[in-house]
Design a protein around this motif. Structure first.
Motif, PDB file in Angstrom:
ATOM      1  N   UNK A   6      39.174  50.281  30.434  1.00  0.00           N
ATOM      2  CA  UNK A   6      39.415  50.414  31.871  1.00  0.00           C
ATOM      3  C   UNK A   6      40.540  49.480  32.316  1.00  0.00           C
ATOM      4  N   UNK A   7      40.561  48.271  31.759  1.00  0.00           N
ATOM      5  CA  UNK A   7      41.634  47.325  32.086  1.00  0.00           C
ATOM      6  C   UNK A   7      42.974  47.897  31.664  1.00  0.00           C
ATOM      7  N   UNK A  11      46.033  48.581  34.239  1.00  0.00           N
ATOM      8  CA  UNK A  11      47.338  47.933  34.119  1.00  0.00           C
ATOM      9  C   UNK A  11      48.463  48.966  34.004  1.00  0.00           C
ATOM     10  N   UNK A  12      48.207  50.053  33.299  1.00  0.00           N
ATOM     11  CA  UNK A  12      49.194  51.140  33.227  1.00  0.00           C
ATOM     12  C   UNK A  12      49.428  51.748  34.603  1.00  0.00           C
ATOM     13  N   UNK A  13      48.361  51.931  35.349  1.00  0.00           N
ATOM     14  CA  UNK A  13      48.457  52.450  36.710  1.00  0.00           C
ATOM     15  C   UNK A  13      49.332  51.543  37.576  1.00  0.00           C
ATOM     16  N   UNK A  27      50.015  38.846  35.779  1.00  0.00           N
ATOM     17  CA  UNK A  27      48.997  38.079  36.504  1.00  0.00           C
ATOM     18  C   UNK A  27      47.662  38.795  36.541  1.00  0.00           C
ATOM     19  N   UNK A  28      47.689  40.094  36.844  1.00  0.00           N
ATOM     20  CA  UNK A  28      46.461  40.897  36.836  1.00  0.00           C
ATOM     21  C   UNK A  28      45.853  40.905  35.430  1.00  0.00           C
ATOM     22  N   UNK A  29      46.689  41.070  34.439  1.00  0.00           N
ATOM     23  CA  UNK A  29      46.216  41.103  33.051  1.00  0.00           C
ATOM     24  C   UNK A  29      45.526  39.785  32.687  1.00  0.00           C
TER      25      UNK A  29
END
Length: 159
Positions: A6-7, A11-13, A27-29
């Motif tokens: 899901x991560x 992240x691709x989105x 940062x999100x990753x």
């Protein structure tokens, strides 16, 4: 679905569909990886639908107490998780949004500190008299920052 899958999709989105910058996606990753590491460390399930609000609260508590994170950093991590669960719910990857009811801490809005005109003039006088190897580069970089309002990270990314 496993959390890591899901991560990856999230992240691709962000990168492809939302066209977020590399730094934002990184940062999100990082924040999502930190949450996943917390789950692994505490021997919790990595199945997306097994995650619940109590685990998130324990994660936040650990970040504050053991990692000494500031409210601004905690706010960013919670916002990241909220965006993640919102995406997962919308894409039907998650049955129940485990971030519902999780509040972000209050943070002080820090205003940027600017140099005064006298300080800028003093800096430019110093840079004009500099004869070092990188004098011209430094002079141009500081003039660019001072006159355009460009961010430091934007300047660093210039090739």
């Amino acid at each position: 679905m496993l959390l890591q899958e899901a991560i990856d999709e999230f992240l691709l989105y962000l990168e492809i569909e939302k066209n977020y910058s590399k730094n934002t996606v990184a940062g999100y990753s990082f924040d999502l990886k930190t949450f996943e590491d917390f789950l692994v460390k505490h021997h919790r399930s990595l199945e997306l639908n097994d995650i619940h609000k109590t685990l998130v609260r324990r994660f936040i508590q650990e970040q504050i107490t053991k990692e000494n994170m500031k409210p601004r950093t905690i706010h960013r991590k919670i916002s990241c998780l909220k965006s993640f669960t919102k995406y997962c719910t919308r894409e039907n990857l998650l049955m129940n949004d485990f971030m519902v009811g999780i509040e972000t801490p209050k943070i002080d809005n820090k205003l940027p500190v600017y140099m005064s005109l006298q300080e800028l003039q003093k800096l430019f006088r110093y840079l004009e008299n500099d004869t070092g190897r990188f004098a011209i580069r430094n002079h141009l970089m500081f003039k660019l920052l001072a006159t355009t309002g460009m961010r430091r990270s934007e300047l660093v990314d210039i090739t």
